[in-house]
Enzyme design. Structure first.
Site, PDB file in Angstrom:
ATOM      1  N   GLU A   1      32.574  43.255  35.210  1.00 58.65           N
ATOM      2  CA  GLU A   1      31.387  42.558  35.619  1.00 58.65           C
ATOM      3  C   GLU A   1      30.089  43.057  34.552  1.00 58.65           C
ATOM      4  O   GLU A   1      29.294  42.363  34.362  1.00 58.65           O
ATOM      5  CB  GLU A   1      31.121  42.942  36.876  1.00 58.65           C
ATOM      6  CG  GLU A   1      31.939  42.267  38.082  1.00 58.65           C
ATOM      7  CD  GLU A   1      31.366  41.714  39.298  1.00 58.65           C
ATOM      8  OE1 GLU A   1      30.934  40.818  39.345  1.00 58.65           O
ATOM      9  OE2 GLU A   1      31.028  42.853  40.114  1.00 58.65           O
TER      10      GLU A   1
ATOM     11  N   GLU B   1      38.562  42.281  42.877  1.00 56.32           N
ATOM     12  CA  GLU B   1      37.801  42.313  44.119  1.00 56.32           C
ATOM     13  C   GLU B   1      38.493  41.239  45.142  1.00 56.32           C
ATOM     14  O   GLU B   1      38.752  42.082  46.419  1.00 56.32           O
ATOM     15  CB  GLU B   1      36.266  42.140  44.096  1.00 56.32           C
ATOM     16  CG  GLU B   1      35.486  43.138  43.479  1.00 56.32           C
ATOM     17  CD  GLU B   1      35.411  42.995  41.829  1.00 56.32           C
ATOM     18  OE1 GLU B   1      34.448  43.905  41.257  1.00 56.32           O
ATOM     19  OE2 GLU B   1      36.168  42.516  41.275  1.00 56.32           O
TER      20      GLU B   1
END
Length: 267
Positions: free
Chosen positions: A121, A141
């Site tokens: 990210e 995730e």
């Protein structure tokens, strides 16, 4: 040494994740140190580019599932100042991925190993991305029933083809450095022992360019992503004229005419 190493060498800063025993996962203290390092880099007028890398054989494996996530879910109570700082500001963690932290100086990733979850990210918020042939990339995730909150659901579909972004986001599967290069996620794949050298070459070239022009170019690009095309054109024109009014804009053509290297002062 601490969880994060922040070094300055001339016009170039290097930020190194330094928790190899934890696969360079980001615990609360690492996050605080990283954000403070980025903010210092942004404010230091002598620094013109930064390289972000990891110690050992991993770039960054994302959030520390044993320390950070339990803190955020309330399972673990705050134990130190770093814990309290994260809980006091809901937007603080996002700054790690350059979400809500606009830095208009170039940020270069030297991906020396696995770049996963929060590490990837953050990668999407960096400008130039060099990867080792050993590097692997994933946003995992979803495998832990967590929605990636560092900007991936917004940035990734804009940076690579939509269907490939969705595959990465929804499966959590890992891709190789070669695949990351093929889909345009990274700039270059190099031999493992050449990652930092290559990243520094990019940083050196950029740091020799006009610092105001570099800053305004990045600012224009970032702003244009957020607004309509007409608004982006207007901001680009504003920044272009602002750069032209600087001392550096006069020095560049003068040095070219005099057949010498320009001496930029960031003014």
């Amino acid at each position: 040494m601490g969880r994060l190493i922040y070094e300055k060498d001339g016009h170039i800063a290097t930020i190194t994740f330094n928790r190899p025993e934890a696969k360079n996962a980001m615990d609360p203290q690492t996050i605080v140190d990283l954000v403070e390092s980025l903010e210092d880099f942004d404010k230091d007028d002598n620094l013109r580019a930064a390289i972000i890398t990891g110690a050992g054989e991993v770039y960054c494996s994302g959030a520390d599932l044993a320390l950070l996530i339990p803190l955020l879910t309330g399972v673990r109570k705050p134990e130190n100042e770093a814990d309290k700082k994260l809980l006091a500001d809901p937007n603080f963690i996002g700054k790690v991925a350059l979400k809500g932290l606009d830095i208009y100086k170039p940020l270069i990733a030297a991906v020396n190993g696995h770049c996963i979850a929060g590490g990837m990210e953050m990668l999407q918020g960096l400008d130039i991305r060099i990867a080792s042939e050993k590097a692997r990339f994933a946003i995992q995730e979803v495998k832990w029933s967590i929605v990636p909150g560092g900007g991936s659901t917004v940035r990734l579909p804009k940076q690579i083809p939509y269907c490939l972004a969705m595959e990465i986001l929804l499966t959590g599967n890992m891709i190789t450095a070669e695949e990351a290069y093929r889909i345009g996620l990274i700039n270059k794949v190099v031999p493992h022992d050449k990652v930092m050298e290559t990243a520094r070459e990019y940083a050196q070239v950029i740091s020799e360019n006009g610092p105001l022009a570099v800053r305004y170019i990045k600012q224009s690009v970032i702003n244009s992503i957020r607004v309509s095309q007409d608004e982006a054109f207007a901001k680009e024109t504003e920044l272009s004229y602002k750069a032209l009014a600087s001392e550096d804009a006069r020095e560049g053509p003068r040095a070219f005419k005099e057949k010498r290297k320009p001496v930029f002062k960031g003014k």
